[in-house]
Each structure stands twice: as C-alpha cells, then as structure tokens.
Scaffold this motif. Structure first.
Motif, PDB file in Angstrom:
ATOM      1  N   PRO A 122       0.747  -1.325  -0.116  1.00 30.31           N
ATOM      2  CA  PRO A 122      -0.172   0.093  -0.176  1.00 30.31           C
ATOM      3  C   PRO A 122       0.920   1.266   0.126  1.00 30.31           C
ATOM      4  CG  PRO A 122      -0.073  -1.215   2.000  1.00 30.31           C
ATOM      5  CD  PRO A 122       0.405  -1.841   1.110  1.00 30.31           C
ATOM      6  N   LEU A 123       1.849   1.252   0.680  1.00 34.16           N
ATOM      7  CA  LEU A 123       3.012   2.505   0.567  1.00 34.16           C
ATOM      8  C   LEU A 123       3.255   2.697  -0.823  1.00 34.16           C
ATOM      9  CD1 LEU A 123       5.254   1.682   3.842  1.00 34.16           C
ATOM     10  CD2 LEU A 123       3.362   3.282   3.233  1.00 34.16           C
ATOM     11  N   ILE A 124       3.725   1.944  -1.622  1.00 31.56           N
ATOM     12  CA  ILE A 124       4.281   2.315  -2.939  1.00 31.56           C
ATOM     13  C   ILE A 124       3.215   2.662  -3.613  1.00 31.56           C
ATOM     14  CG2 ILE A 124       4.925   1.195  -5.104  1.00 31.56           C
ATOM     15  CD1 ILE A 124       6.532  -0.882  -3.528  1.00 31.56           C
ATOM     16  N   ILE A 125       1.988   2.243  -3.587  1.00 36.74           N
ATOM     17  CA  ILE A 125       0.655   2.467  -4.183  1.00 36.74           C
ATOM     18  C   ILE A 125       0.347   4.178  -3.863  1.00 36.74           C
ATOM     19  CG2 ILE A 125      -1.581   2.314  -4.841  1.00 36.74           C
ATOM     20  CD1 ILE A 125      -1.010  -0.929  -4.429  1.00 36.74           C
ATOM     21  N   THR A 126       0.541   4.301  -2.625  1.00 34.96           N
ATOM     22  CA  THR A 126       0.297   5.681  -1.879  1.00 34.96           C
ATOM     23  C   THR A 126       1.232   6.645  -2.401  1.00 34.96           C
ATOM     24  OG1 THR A 126      -1.054   4.570  -0.034  1.00 34.96           O
ATOM     25  CG2 THR A 126      -0.203   6.593   0.066  1.00 34.96           C
ATOM     26  N   PHE A 131      19.041  -4.664  -6.313  1.00 32.20           N
ATOM     27  CA  PHE A 131      20.253  -4.743  -5.129  1.00 32.20           C
ATOM     28  C   PHE A 131      20.312  -3.475  -4.371  1.00 32.20           C
ATOM     29  CE2 PHE A 131      24.766  -4.442  -4.198  1.00 32.20           C
ATOM     30  CZ  PHE A 131      24.668  -5.704  -3.594  1.00 32.20           C
ATOM     31  N   GLY A 132      20.270  -2.228  -4.988  1.00 32.59           N
ATOM     32  CA  GLY A 132      20.514  -1.153  -4.285  1.00 32.59           C
ATOM     33  C   GLY A 132      19.326  -0.809  -3.250  1.00 32.59           C
ATOM     34  N   LEU A 133      18.273  -1.329  -3.523  1.00 31.91           N
ATOM     35  CA  LEU A 133      17.104  -1.178  -2.744  1.00 31.91           C
ATOM     36  C   LEU A 133      17.166  -2.274  -1.665  1.00 31.91           C
ATOM     37  CD1 LEU A 133      14.323   0.434  -2.275  1.00 31.91           C
ATOM     38  CD2 LEU A 133      13.268  -1.566  -3.580  1.00 31.91           C
ATOM     39  N   MET A 134      17.472  -3.295  -1.925  1.00 33.33           N
ATOM     40  CA  MET A 134      17.756  -4.409  -0.924  1.00 33.33           C
ATOM     41  C   MET A 134      19.109  -3.674   0.302  1.00 33.33           C
ATOM     42  SD  MET A 134      19.521  -8.022  -1.112  1.00 33.33           S
ATOM     43  CE  MET A 134      21.123  -7.374  -0.906  1.00 33.33           C
ATOM     44  N   ILE A 135      20.122  -3.258  -0.264  1.00 36.89           N
ATOM     45  CA  ILE A 135      21.173  -2.613   0.745  1.00 36.89           C
ATOM     46  C   ILE A 135      20.704  -1.465   1.560  1.00 36.89           C
ATOM     47  CG2 ILE A 135      23.638  -1.532   0.720  1.00 36.89           C
ATOM     48  CD1 ILE A 135      23.258  -4.675  -0.171  1.00 36.89           C
ATOM     49  N   ALA A 157      11.290   3.444  -4.252  1.00 38.93           N
ATOM     50  CA  ALA A 157      10.773   2.632  -5.331  1.00 38.93           C
ATOM     51  C   ALA A 157       9.701   3.576  -6.188  1.00 38.93           C
ATOM     52  CB  ALA A 157      10.147   1.328  -4.690  1.00 38.93           C
ATOM     53  N   SER A 158       8.985   4.124  -5.546  1.00 40.02           N
ATOM     54  CA  SER A 158       7.800   5.050  -6.148  1.00 40.02           C
ATOM     55  C   SER A 158       8.521   5.968  -7.252  1.00 40.02           C
ATOM     56  CB  SER A 158       7.046   5.637  -5.103  1.00 40.02           C
ATOM     57  OG  SER A 158       6.592   4.567  -4.505  1.00 40.02           O
ATOM     58  N   ILE A 159       9.423   6.518  -6.714  1.00 35.92           N
ATOM     59  CA  ILE A 159      10.265   7.765  -7.355  1.00 35.92           C
ATOM     60  C   ILE A 159      10.812   7.174  -8.665  1.00 35.92           C
ATOM     61  CG2 ILE A 159      12.139   9.389  -7.254  1.00 35.92           C
ATOM     62  CD1 ILE A 159      11.312  10.031  -4.289  1.00 35.92           C
ATOM     63  N   LEU A 160      11.593   5.794  -8.436  1.00 36.37           N
ATOM     64  CA  LEU A 160      12.350   5.471  -9.361  1.00 36.37           C
ATOM     65  C   LEU A 160      11.395   4.552 -10.432  1.00 36.37           C
ATOM     66  CD1 LEU A 160      15.520   3.779  -7.785  1.00 36.37           C
ATOM     67  CD2 LEU A 160      15.349   5.905  -9.119  1.00 36.37           C
ATOM     68  N   LYS A 173       6.656  -5.822  -8.146  1.00 37.35           N
ATOM     69  CA  LYS A 173       7.091  -7.199  -7.855  1.00 37.35           C
ATOM     70  C   LYS A 173       8.750  -6.689  -7.672  1.00 37.35           C
ATOM     71  CE  LYS A 173       8.414 -11.038 -10.500  1.00 37.35           C
ATOM     72  NZ  LYS A 173       8.744 -11.573 -11.983  1.00 37.35           N
ATOM     73  N   ASP A 174       9.528  -5.865  -8.512  1.00 41.81           N
ATOM     74  CA  ASP A 174      10.812  -5.796  -8.137  1.00 41.81           C
ATOM     75  C   ASP A 174      11.062  -5.020  -6.934  1.00 41.81           C
ATOM     76  OD1 ASP A 174      11.310  -6.773 -10.639  1.00 41.81           O
ATOM     77  OD2 ASP A 174      11.680  -5.004 -11.652  1.00 41.81           O
ATOM     78  N   ALA A 175      10.142  -3.984  -6.474  1.00 36.10           N
ATOM     79  CA  ALA A 175      10.264  -3.255  -5.395  1.00 36.10           C
ATOM     80  C   ALA A 175      10.084  -4.286  -4.121  1.00 36.10           C
ATOM     81  CB  ALA A 175       9.197  -2.311  -5.219  1.00 36.10           C
ATOM     82  N   LEU A 176       8.999  -5.122  -4.224  1.00 37.13           N
ATOM     83  CA  LEU A 176       8.729  -5.926  -2.913  1.00 37.13           C
ATOM     84  C   LEU A 176       9.971  -7.033  -2.702  1.00 37.13           C
ATOM     85  CD1 LEU A 176       5.063  -6.650  -3.294  1.00 37.13           C
ATOM     86  CD2 LEU A 176       6.434  -5.706  -1.715  1.00 37.13           C
ATOM     87  N   ILE A 177      10.705  -7.438  -4.005  1.00 38.17           N
ATOM     88  CA  ILE A 177      11.669  -8.347  -3.947  1.00 38.17           C
ATOM     89  C   ILE A 177      12.812  -7.685  -3.136  1.00 38.17           C
ATOM     90  CG2 ILE A 177      13.413  -9.550  -5.227  1.00 38.17           C
ATOM     91  CD1 ILE A 177      11.400 -10.113  -7.121  1.00 38.17           C
ATOM     92  N   GLY A 178      13.207  -6.464  -3.517  1.00 38.63           N
ATOM     93  CA  GLY A 178      14.184  -5.529  -2.980  1.00 38.63           C
ATOM     94  C   GLY A 178      13.984  -5.283  -1.328  1.00 38.63           C
TER      95      GLY A 178
END
Length: 145
Positions: free
Chosen positions: A48-52, A90-94, A112-115, A120-125
């Motif tokens: 919900p955060l990414i969507i918001t 990888f960057g988001l994970m770190i 993740a929203s800005i980028l 799916k990719d954001a959730l993995i990271g």
C-alpha cells in the motif's frame, strides 16, 4: 496474539522491524518466530505504501507549484533508468537492509515509487532488505541477551 501485535508494530514508520524485533525478544518470545513475523509485517506494508506514494507523486505533478520539479525528476529518472534498472533491486535491498534510522520499508517504498520500479521488483528488494536487516538486528539482540 503477541506475534500479531509485533507484525503490526513492524509496519509502523518509526518502529519498523528494527524496533519490533528487540521488543519481541525482550518479551521472551521465540526469536525465530519474531524474526519471521517482523519481516513479513515490514514487507507487507510496502504494497500500500508504494501505491500511495505513486498517487501522491502523480497529484504533485499535476499541481502547478510542483509541476516543474516533478517533470525534471521524471526526465532525469527516465534518462538514467536503463543504468538504474540493473542495480535497483540490489540497491534497494542494501538501502533497506542497513539497520539505521530512515532506512526501512517506508523510505524504500518511497524510493521505489520515485524510481517507478515495478511493484514486484520493489517487493523483492524490500523483502531481501528486511530479511538482511532483521537478521542483523536478531543477531545483535541474541548477542546481548
């Protein structure tokens, strides 16, 4: 019931899993279950955060005051997205995995929203970052107790 409270606690912006894990362990709960519940809770809130955050960014770009800034950010990101695509997970994970203030699921979701990352990719990271951060905090707490 304690584990459900920990899950919700790990969803809160200030506490997140960096605060929920120590609370669970000092409460005498099973450290492995505390870790699992907190990682799940801290990751679930990202959807919900990414969507918001995406909706907020869209509204800001439609506002005359923020229009120029929003378009400049969009152009910059779109120009560099080819390079960023390969390192964003990888960057988001770190970023999320470092157990410091302001480096958690909430800020990771905003990034993740800005980028304009796929959810799916954001959730993995974010999940991998939460797993890393949770493991660091868990090991630290087990070392202290």
């Amino acid at each position: 019931m304690d584990y459900i409270m920990l899950m919700f606690m790990s969803m809160l912006p200030i506490i997140e899993l960096k605060g929920a894990i120590p609370i669970g362990i000092t409460s005498g709960l099973n450290p492995v279950l505390v870790y699992i519940v907190c990682v799940i809770g801290s990751t679930l809130i990202s959807i919900p955060l990414i969507i918001t955050f995406r909706s907020i960014l869209k509204i800001l770009k439609q506002n005359k005051l923020f229009y120029k800034v929003g378009n400049k950010i969009d152009r910059t990101i779109n120009n560099r997205m080819k390079k960023l695509k390969s390192i964003t997970i990888f960057g988001l994970m770190i970023f999320v995995g470092v157990p410091l203030p302001t480096t958690g699921s909430w800020t990771g979701s905003a990034i993740a929203s800005i980028l304009k990352m796929r959810i799916k990719d954001a959730l993995i990271g974010i999940f991998l970052g939460n797993a890393l951060c949770g493991a660091i905090v868990l090991m630290f707490m087990l070392y202290l107790t």
